[in-house]
Scaffold this motif. Structure first.
Motif, PDB file in Angstrom:
ATOM      1  N   ASN A   9       7.139  -1.262   2.779  1.00 36.16           N
ATOM      2  CA  ASN A   9       6.152  -1.977   3.582  1.00 36.16           C
ATOM      3  C   ASN A   9       5.971  -1.326   4.945  1.00 36.16           C
ATOM      4  N   GLU A  10       7.053  -0.844   5.538  1.00 34.36           N
ATOM      5  CA  GLU A  10       6.935  -0.145   6.819  1.00 34.36           C
ATOM      6  C   GLU A  10       6.064   1.097   6.683  1.00 34.36           C
ATOM      7  N   LYS A  11       6.233   1.804   5.594  1.00 34.80           N
ATOM      8  CA  LYS A  11       5.426   3.009   5.384  1.00 34.80           C
ATOM      9  C   LYS A  11       3.966   2.658   5.099  1.00 34.80           C
ATOM     10  N   ARG A  12       3.736   1.561   4.410  1.00 40.21           N
ATOM     11  CA  ARG A  12       2.360   1.128   4.154  1.00 40.21           C
ATOM     12  C   ARG A  12       1.668   0.723   5.453  1.00 40.21           C
ATOM     13  N   LYS A  13       2.378   0.015   6.302  1.00 37.77           N
ATOM     14  CA  LYS A  13       1.810  -0.351   7.597  1.00 37.77           C
ATOM     15  C   LYS A  13       1.510   0.898   8.422  1.00 37.77           C
ATOM     16  N   ALA A  14       2.397   1.887   8.361  1.00 40.93           N
ATOM     17  CA  ALA A  14       2.178   3.137   9.096  1.00 40.93           C
ATOM     18  C   ALA A  14       0.945   3.872   8.566  1.00 40.93           C
ATOM     19  N   PHE A  15       0.754   3.835   7.256  1.00 38.43           N
ATOM     20  CA  PHE A  15      -0.412   4.473   6.645  1.00 38.43           C
ATOM     21  C   PHE A  15      -1.692   3.809   7.137  1.00 38.43           C
ATOM     22  N   ARG A  16      -1.709   2.491   7.106  1.00 38.98           N
ATOM     23  CA  ARG A  16      -2.896   1.763   7.562  1.00 38.98           C
ATOM     24  C   ARG A  16      -3.157   2.016   9.049  1.00 38.98           C
ATOM     25  N   ALA A  17      -2.093   2.037   9.831  1.00 40.82           N
ATOM     26  CA  ALA A  17      -2.260   2.296  11.265  1.00 40.82           C
ATOM     27  C   ALA A  17      -2.809   3.697  11.498  1.00 40.82           C
ATOM     28  N   GLY A  18      -2.332   4.646  10.721  1.00 41.15           N
ATOM     29  CA  GLY A  18      -2.828   6.009  10.855  1.00 41.15           C
ATOM     30  C   GLY A  18      -4.302   6.117  10.514  1.00 41.15           C
ATOM     31  N   LEU A  19      -4.713   5.460   9.445  1.00 38.63           N
ATOM     32  CA  LEU A  19      -6.117   5.497   9.038  1.00 38.63           C
ATOM     33  C   LEU A  19      -7.023   4.848  10.085  1.00 38.63           C
ATOM     34  N   ALA A  20      -6.474   3.905  10.842  1.00 33.30           N
ATOM     35  CA  ALA A  20      -7.265   3.202  11.856  1.00 33.30           C
ATOM     36  C   ALA A  20      -7.142   3.823  13.243  1.00 33.30           C
ATOM     37  N   SER A  21      -6.377   4.900  13.361  1.00 30.11           N
ATOM     38  CA  SER A  21      -6.020   5.440  14.675  1.00 30.11           C
ATOM     39  C   SER A  21      -7.113   6.253  15.345  1.00 30.11           C
ATOM     40  N   GLY A  22      -8.076   6.741  14.573  1.00 29.88           N
ATOM     41  CA  GLY A  22      -9.070   7.641  15.125  1.00 29.88           C
ATOM     42  C   GLY A  22      -8.630   9.088  15.121  1.00 29.88           C
ATOM     43  N   THR A  23      -7.410   9.351  14.687  1.00 32.17           N
ATOM     44  CA  THR A  23      -6.891  10.717  14.544  1.00 32.17           C
ATOM     45  C   THR A  23      -6.757  11.023  13.059  1.00 32.17           C
ATOM     46  N   ILE A  24      -7.300  12.129  12.626  1.00 38.89           N
ATOM     47  CA  ILE A  24      -7.274  12.462  11.206  1.00 38.89           C
ATOM     48  C   ILE A  24      -5.834  12.583  10.719  1.00 38.89           C
ATOM     49  N   PRO A 154      -0.067  -6.877   0.489  1.00 42.05           N
ATOM     50  CA  PRO A 154      -1.424  -6.651   0.993  1.00 42.05           C
ATOM     51  C   PRO A 154      -1.556  -5.376   1.815  1.00 42.05           C
ATOM     52  N   ASP A 155      -0.441  -4.776   2.217  1.00 42.06           N
ATOM     53  CA  ASP A 155      -0.502  -3.536   2.993  1.00 42.06           C
ATOM     54  C   ASP A 155      -0.607  -2.294   2.114  1.00 42.06           C
ATOM     55  N   LEU A 156      -0.400  -2.433   0.814  1.00 43.44           N
ATOM     56  CA  LEU A 156      -0.590  -1.303  -0.084  1.00 43.44           C
ATOM     57  C   LEU A 156      -2.048  -0.864  -0.031  1.00 43.44           C
ATOM     58  N   VAL A 157      -2.286   0.419   0.199  1.00 46.32           N
ATOM     59  CA  VAL A 157      -3.647   0.927   0.320  1.00 46.32           C
ATOM     60  C   VAL A 157      -4.199   1.266  -1.066  1.00 46.32           C
ATOM     61  N   ILE A 158      -5.311   0.639  -1.419  1.00 50.37           N
ATOM     62  CA  ILE A 158      -6.010   0.937  -2.665  1.00 50.37           C
ATOM     63  C   ILE A 158      -7.249   1.758  -2.310  1.00 50.37           C
ATOM     64  N   MET A 159      -7.249   2.994  -2.712  1.00 50.97           N
ATOM     65  CA  MET A 159      -8.343   3.908  -2.405  1.00 50.97           C
ATOM     66  C   MET A 159      -9.152   4.173  -3.665  1.00 50.97           C
ATOM     67  N   ALA A 160     -10.466   4.271  -3.504  1.00 48.49           N
ATOM     68  CA  ALA A 160     -11.346   4.579  -4.633  1.00 48.49           C
ATOM     69  C   ALA A 160     -11.820   6.020  -4.518  1.00 48.49           C
ATOM     70  N   ARG A 161     -11.603   6.771  -5.570  1.00 49.15           N
ATOM     71  CA  ARG A 161     -12.141   8.131  -5.623  1.00 49.15           C
ATOM     72  C   ARG A 161     -13.407   8.127  -6.485  1.00 49.15           C
ATOM     73  N   THR A 162     -14.442   8.799  -5.986  1.00 53.20           N
ATOM     74  CA  THR A 162     -15.653   8.960  -6.784  1.00 53.20           C
ATOM     75  C   THR A 162     -15.956  10.435  -7.005  1.00 53.20           C
ATOM     76  N   ASP A 163     -16.244  10.768  -8.250  1.00 54.66           N
ATOM     77  CA  ASP A 163     -16.616  12.127  -8.640  1.00 54.66           C
ATOM     78  C   ASP A 163     -18.115  12.257  -8.882  1.00 54.66           C
ATOM     79  N   VAL A 164     -18.876  11.290  -8.414  1.00 53.23           N
ATOM     80  CA  VAL A 164     -20.311  11.262  -8.695  1.00 53.23           C
ATOM     81  C   VAL A 164     -21.044  12.439  -8.054  1.00 53.23           C
ATOM     82  N   ARG A 165     -20.573  12.925  -6.908  1.00 54.08           N
ATOM     83  CA  ARG A 165     -21.265  14.017  -6.222  1.00 54.08           C
ATOM     84  C   ARG A 165     -21.493  15.200  -7.152  1.00 54.08           C
TER      85      ARG A 165
END
Length: 303
Positions: A9-24, A154-165
């Motif tokens: 859970n700590e790592k999931r929170k860190a992931f979410r914080a990183g995605l929201a940080s404005g730094t890639i 709820p902190d687990l990040v669910i990402m959707a990948r699309t290959d439609v391009r």
């Protein structure tokens, strides 16, 4: 020692914080759990676990032949080896919506910080190859909704990948991304984008974080981290890069051994015994249990 010092859970929170940080967020791909120690030590924000790498390690092509059991096992091994968040490639969820739900819970139990599920048909193929096909939007949305509904943390990040391009073009890809974000995806992985302008268009299309895949020998130019951040990309992966570097070195070493009967010339480019022991924290194990054989490198020819 033994495993990560941070809880999932700590790592999931860190992931979410990183995605929201404005730094890639930079996630090199680990082809072995030991590689995560170097990724962490060198200051990267996370670790990526590629489906292609997991298949290739087994001597298989990346066409959906690996099983959920195999992926969950390697995901658990990888996540336990690092304090960094791990994002794992869950292919198509190993089936349809109910399978995607089970996949989510299995990978959640494995301790990863996030996973992504794609919209290709089964059997899938590498996202940078021609001839792939995608499911309809309804099926893609159902996969993501199933995954989101199945997670217990709820902190687990669910990402959707699309290959439609690569199948229907950029406009279709942005429309698909909007639908997937609307289904509850925490982030969008738009595969095989052709230019920085296309990444910018994807950024403008959705309100959730977006990921760029900088894989070598593919359809996308190898943009720098800064170039991607400048157009609004939130995360970048280098999925197979370390495997390619390692396999290139292995092949050169085997050629040298076959030609010269010795690997003496390769020794300067090898990781030393001392450095390997440092990465696996050998000294801490010896200190923890005096029954563990200690070591002295003084009598080695080189550290």
């Amino acid at each position: 020692m033994l495993s990560s010092t941070r809880t999932p859970n700590e790592k999931r929170k860190a992931f979410r914080a990183g995605l929201a940080s404005g730094t890639i967020q930079r996630f090199p791909g680990a082809f072995t759990p030991l590689a995560t120690r170097l990724i962490q030590e060198k200051g990267f924000e996370g670790v990526y676990l590629s489906g292609a790498v997991m298949a290739n390690e087994l001597g298989l092509p990346d066409i959906g032949l690996t099983t959920l059991t195999e992926v969950a096992l390697r995901a658990a091994q990888t996540a336990s080896a690092t304090d960094l968040p791990v994002l794992v490639d869950a292919d198509t969820g190993f089936g349809e919506p109910m399978n995607a739900a089970r996949t989510t819970q299995a990978l959640e139990d494995a301790g990863v910080a996030g996973l992504h599920i794609e919209d290709q048909v089964n059997p899938k193929r590498c996202g940078h190859l021609d001839g792939k096909d995608v499911v309809d939007t309804t099926t893609a949305v159902r996969r993501i909704r199933a995954a989101v509904s199945a997670r217990r943390d709820p902190d687990l990040v669910i990402m959707a990948r699309t290959d439609v391009r690569g199948v229907e073009g950029l406009t279709a890809a942005t429309e698909r991304a909007k639908a997937l974000a609307g289904a509850g995806a925490d982030a969008i992985f738009a595969e095989a984008m052709g230019s920085l302008e296309e990444f910018a268009a994807m950024r403008a299309a959705v309100d959730v974080p977006i990921l760029a895949n900088m894989t070598e020998f593919g359809k996308s130019e190898l943009f720098t981290v800064q170039q991607l951040q400048d157009v609004g990309v939130d995360m970048v992966i280098f999925p197979v890069s370390l495997l390619r570097i390692a396999m290139g070195a292995i092949e050169r070493g085997l050629d040298d051994l076959a030609a010269n009967g010795s690997l003496r010339a390769q020794v300067p480019s090898m990781q030393t015994r001392a450095r390997l022991y440092e990465l696996v924290d050998y000294a801490a194990y010896a200190a923890f249990d005096d029954g563990v054989a200690t070591f002295d490198l003084a009598n080695n020819r080189a550290d």
